[in-house]
Design an enzyme around this catalytic site. Structure first.
Site, PDB file in Angstrom:
ATOM      1  N   LYS A   1     -24.030  28.436  82.965  1.00  0.00           N
ATOM      2  CA  LYS A   1     -22.458  28.330  82.577  1.00  0.00           C
ATOM      3  C   LYS A   1     -21.953  27.052  81.934  1.00  0.00           C
ATOM      4  O   LYS A   1     -22.706  25.874  82.341  1.00  0.00           O
ATOM      5  CB  LYS A   1     -21.755  28.558  83.755  1.00  0.00           C
TER       6      LYS A   1
ATOM      7  N   ARG B   1     -28.226  35.943  89.666  1.00  0.00           N
ATOM      8  CA  ARG B   1     -28.422  36.459  88.397  1.00  0.00           C
ATOM      9  C   ARG B   1     -28.827  35.530  87.562  1.00  0.00           C
ATOM     10  O   ARG B   1     -28.004  34.508  87.271  1.00  0.00           O
ATOM     11  CB  ARG B   1     -27.244  37.074  88.152  1.00  0.00           C
TER      12      ARG B   1
END
Length: 337
Positions: free
Chosen positions: A279, A314
């Site tokens: 991210k 994840r």
């Protein structure tokens, strides 16, 4: 005055007699942070936590999609999209997607998450037929080779239906089952476990000045409400995974606050998924512009999540994360698995 209870997760091998298991896993706690919206938080002995809250913090989690929730499971990301933020186009071709899946399973992924619609900031909605065309054949091909569980990353009931018919066994919805009113009833009717994530706004606008009164408690309340709504439709609480949605309608400070308070979400009584891989905030803090080069920072955040008891990671970089997790477990818990 409503109170929230965040267990202070520990993993030291010297464990006091008063220690309690965190969600039935290897971590433990003997202290809880009692949190309030309108008063300062305070630390209390775990034994002083109300019994209902304590039961949810300590109870072992049931298997989800056949996966043992007493330890961290690795969800490998398979984006069959041309425009995902870090790997768009790399696995858009079905042959490449299947080859990458084999690689992730070989590296230790215990579930594969297949998505056909990018939900990066600013992404546009993909038509249902196109999303099905991207995902269902790949899922069928994966299922033809392995019995590793497959999740479908979608907001839409027709896409989930096609994916389930092709072999998917879990629905992962970044919109928390609020985008398509038919998706949650479909999951309930099909008896599928689900992952419910928090996002503030749609991908098109979610990073436009996101704000919260108290980011951790606001998201906790949102997920609690979504769990109740899903349970009312017939989806069992022990088959609901929660995801606070790192990076989805959050600033860097919001993300860091959530990471510090991850163990709070065990109070929902459900397994917790952490999806922070590659991210933007990791690139910002680590000084890495290209998302594909953010594996070291992503692994650091993943391990920080496991240290707070999250049951599922994840990730894009499966092999590297599995190796790091194995070493962390050996060094702190005295076991490699």
């Amino acid at each position: 005055m409503a109170a929230y209870y965040r267990p202070v997760a520990r993993f030291d091998h010297a464990r006091p007699d008063a220690a309690l298991p965190l969600a039935g896993g290897a971590l433990w706690f003997d202290t809880v942070e009692e949190m309030h919206r309108d008063a300062p938080s305070r630390l209390i002995p775990a034994a002083q936590t109300p019994s209902e809250a304590l039961d949810r913090l300590t109870a072992p989690r049931a298997p989800v999609a056949g996966l043992d929730m007493s330890r961290a499971q690795i969800m490998g990301i398979l984006n069959v999209t041309p425009d995902s933020f870090s790997d768009g186009g790399l696995h858009f071709d079905p042959g490449s997607a299947l080859a990458h899946t084999r690689e992730m399973i070989g590296a230790g992924a215990s579930i594969i998450d297949v998505g056909g619609e990018s939900t990066r900031p600013g992404a546009q909605e993909v038509p249902i037929d196109e999303e099905i065309r991207r995902t269902a054949p790949v899922i069928a091909a994966i299922r033809g080779e392995t019995d590793v569980p497959i999740s479908i990353d979608t907001r839409k009931a027709p896409v989930a239906r096609a994916a389930h018919e092709a072999g998917a066994s879990l629905i992962n919805d970044v919109a928390g089952f609020t985008f398509d009113p038919d998706l949650a009833p479909y999951a309930a009717g099909a008896g599928l476990p689900v992952c419910v994530m928090h996002a503030q706004g749609t991908p098109e606008i979610m990073q436009v000045d996101p704000r919260y009164d108290n980011v951790s408690l606001d998201i906790y309340d949102y997920l609690s409400q979504r769990i109740e709504a899903l349970a009312a439709l017939g989806i069992r609480r022990d088959q609901i995974v929660v995801d606070p949605g790192i990076g989805f309608g959050k600033t860097l400070d919001h993300n860091l606050t959530l990471l510090q308070n991850l163990s709070l979400f065990h109070g929902l009584g459900c397994p917790v998924l952490l999806g922070a891989s590659r991210k933007r905030f990791i690139g910002t803090l680590g000084g890495v512009e290209e998302a594909r080069h953010r594996a070291p920072g992503s692994i650091a955040v993943a391990i920080a999540g496991v240290a707070q008891g999250v049951q599922m990671l994840r990730v894009h970089d499966v092999r590297e994360t599995v190796e790091a997790l194995r070493l962390w477990q050996a060094a702190t818990l005295g076991k490699a698995d």
